[in-house]
Design a protein around this motif. Structure first.
Motif, PDB file in Angstrom:
ATOM      1  N   ALA A   1      79.530   6.912 -49.096  1.00 31.10           N
ATOM      2  CA  ALA A   1      80.031   5.390 -48.311  1.00 31.10           C
ATOM      3  C   ALA A   1      81.020   5.651 -47.161  1.00 31.10           C
ATOM      4  CB  ALA A   1      80.637   4.664 -49.674  1.00 31.10           C
ATOM      5  N   TYR A   2      80.788   4.992 -46.068  1.00 33.38           N
ATOM      6  CA  TYR A   2      81.417   5.022 -44.972  1.00 33.38           C
ATOM      7  C   TYR A   2      82.199   3.895 -44.791  1.00 33.38           C
ATOM      8  CZ  TYR A   2      82.500   5.299 -39.879  1.00 33.38           C
ATOM      9  OH  TYR A   2      83.060   5.631 -38.561  1.00 33.38           O
ATOM     10  N   LEU A   3      83.652   3.938 -44.609  1.00 33.88           N
ATOM     11  CA  LEU A   3      84.495   2.782 -44.635  1.00 33.88           C
ATOM     12  C   LEU A   3      85.167   2.905 -42.903  1.00 33.88           C
ATOM     13  CD1 LEU A   3      86.278   0.117 -45.409  1.00 33.88           C
ATOM     14  CD2 LEU A   3      87.882   1.924 -46.460  1.00 33.88           C
ATOM     15  N   PRO A   4      84.692   2.253 -41.972  1.00 34.75           N
ATOM     16  CA  PRO A   4      85.139   2.324 -40.747  1.00 34.75           C
ATOM     17  C   PRO A   4      86.336   1.222 -40.212  1.00 34.75           C
ATOM     18  CG  PRO A   4      82.797   0.889 -40.678  1.00 34.75           C
ATOM     19  CD  PRO A   4      83.173   1.283 -42.206  1.00 34.75           C
ATOM     20  N   ARG A   5      87.494   2.011 -40.050  1.00 33.72           N
ATOM     21  CA  ARG A   5      88.293   1.007 -39.712  1.00 33.72           C
ATOM     22  C   ARG A   5      88.816  -0.039 -40.598  1.00 33.72           C
ATOM     23  NH1 ARG A   5      88.336  -0.125 -33.244  1.00 33.72           N
ATOM     24  NH2 ARG A   5      90.179  -1.181 -33.835  1.00 33.72           N
TER      25      ARG A   5
END
Length: 325
Positions: free
Chosen positions: A64-68
């Motif tokens: 899972a990628y949580l950008p900003r």
């Protein structure tokens, strides 16, 4: 605190960076990515929202990628930040173990990641943000004098400035110029399929500003709108455009138009003073403010428990200059 998951984002009106916006999610979903949304509440009161991009790692589980993110309704307490980050990984509706990679939006968020034992992967970047709320005279006064002189000189060149939504044409001249520019200069950016997809699904959320001499475009800048903010996305200029300081005039016209559409802030992107110092000077000269983001962090099974054990021995220098220990 509760975490509510959904495949669709509920509009909140909160100022959010592009990777946490509904426009970004719309484009990524159409490109085949899985985007999932979290709404964090406490006793029914909305605290924050987060938008994550998921990728299957097969038998290893889910990345899972949580950008900003997350995006907060009000400044959070340290305890709220820690609880939110814990909930995002441990309640995520995904198959198998979950590894979370998160770009902290501010150095302040670094403290929560560090305290939880997350591992810092990438050092912080700085971004340039342009406040569009002040009146024209105030914004002109905040510009670097040399930048302002270029703007005034460009205004006397007789350039024709036009703006319109980006056409959903993969062969558009600006996209071709950007692709060629990336190949020559060997730099990475978001794929050109993203603005193209957005131009097809939500054309009002794209805006291209072009400087013309006669029937010839000599410079252009493309912006993506995610009200109440917008982001500069790509730009191009040739020798004639550079000589005329066309980008100074384009950015000024774009800022006026965006403010007329109730946009309050413009994200000009990262400042890479070592790789492209000229572009960094251009952004800051426009009156933009430089501010640091936080680190990029990894929260994963086995890795994070070990990080908690080692935390007292680790010291971390934040983007704002402070040190966490």
């Amino acid at each position: 605190m509760e975490c509510h998951w959904s495949d669709t984002a509920a509009p909140t009106g909160l100022p959010a960076p592009l990777p946490q916006s509904a426009a970004y999610a719309t484009a990524l979903t159409a490109l085949g990515r899985r985007v999932i949304h979290a709404r964090l509440t406490d006793s029914g009161r909305d605290l924050a929202q987060a938008q994550l991009i998921l990728r299957s790692a097969g038998r290893l589980g889910t990345l899972a990628y949580l950008p900003r993110g997350p995006v907060w309704a009000q400044p959070p307490s340290p305890a709220q930040q820690r609880t939110t980050l814990h909930l995002l990984r441990h309640t995520l509706p995904a198959l198998g173990p979950v590894a979370l990679i998160a770009n902290a939006e501010t150095p302040y968020q670094d403290t929560a990641h560090h305290t939880l034992g997350h591992s810092a992967l990438i050092t912080p970047q700085h971004i340039a943000t342009l406040d569009l709320r002040p009146d024209d005279d105030t914004r002109l006064a905040t510009q670097n004098p040399k930048w302002r002189n270029h703007l005034r000189a460009a205004g006397r060149k007789g350039l024709r400035i036009m703006n319109a939504p980006l056409p959903p044409d993969p062969d558009h001249w600006l996209l071709r110029a950007e692709a060629k520019q990336r190949s020559i200069r060997r730099y990475a950016n978001l794929p050109l399929s993203l603005p193209l997809t957005l131009s097809r699904l939500a054309p009002h959320q794209t805006r291209i500003f072009t400087a013309w001499v006669g029937e010839t475009p000599i410079a252009a800048m493309l912006f993506l709108l995610h009200p109440p903010q917008a982001s500069y996305h790509i730009g191009w200029t040739g020798p004639q455009g550079r000589a005329a300081s066309a980008h100074h005039l384009l950015l000024w016209h774009a800022s006026l138009w965006l403010r007329s559409k109730k946009i309050t802030g413009l994200d000009l992107g990262t400042l890479e003073t070592d790789i492209n110092p000229g572009l960094a000077r251009f952004k800051i000269g426009s009156g933009a403010t430089a501010r640091p983001l936080g680190h990029t962090w990894l929260d994963a099974p086995l890795v994070t428990p070990l990080g908690r054990l080692l935390r007292p021995a680790r010291r971390l220098k934040c983007g704002g200059g402070a040190t966490i220990s």
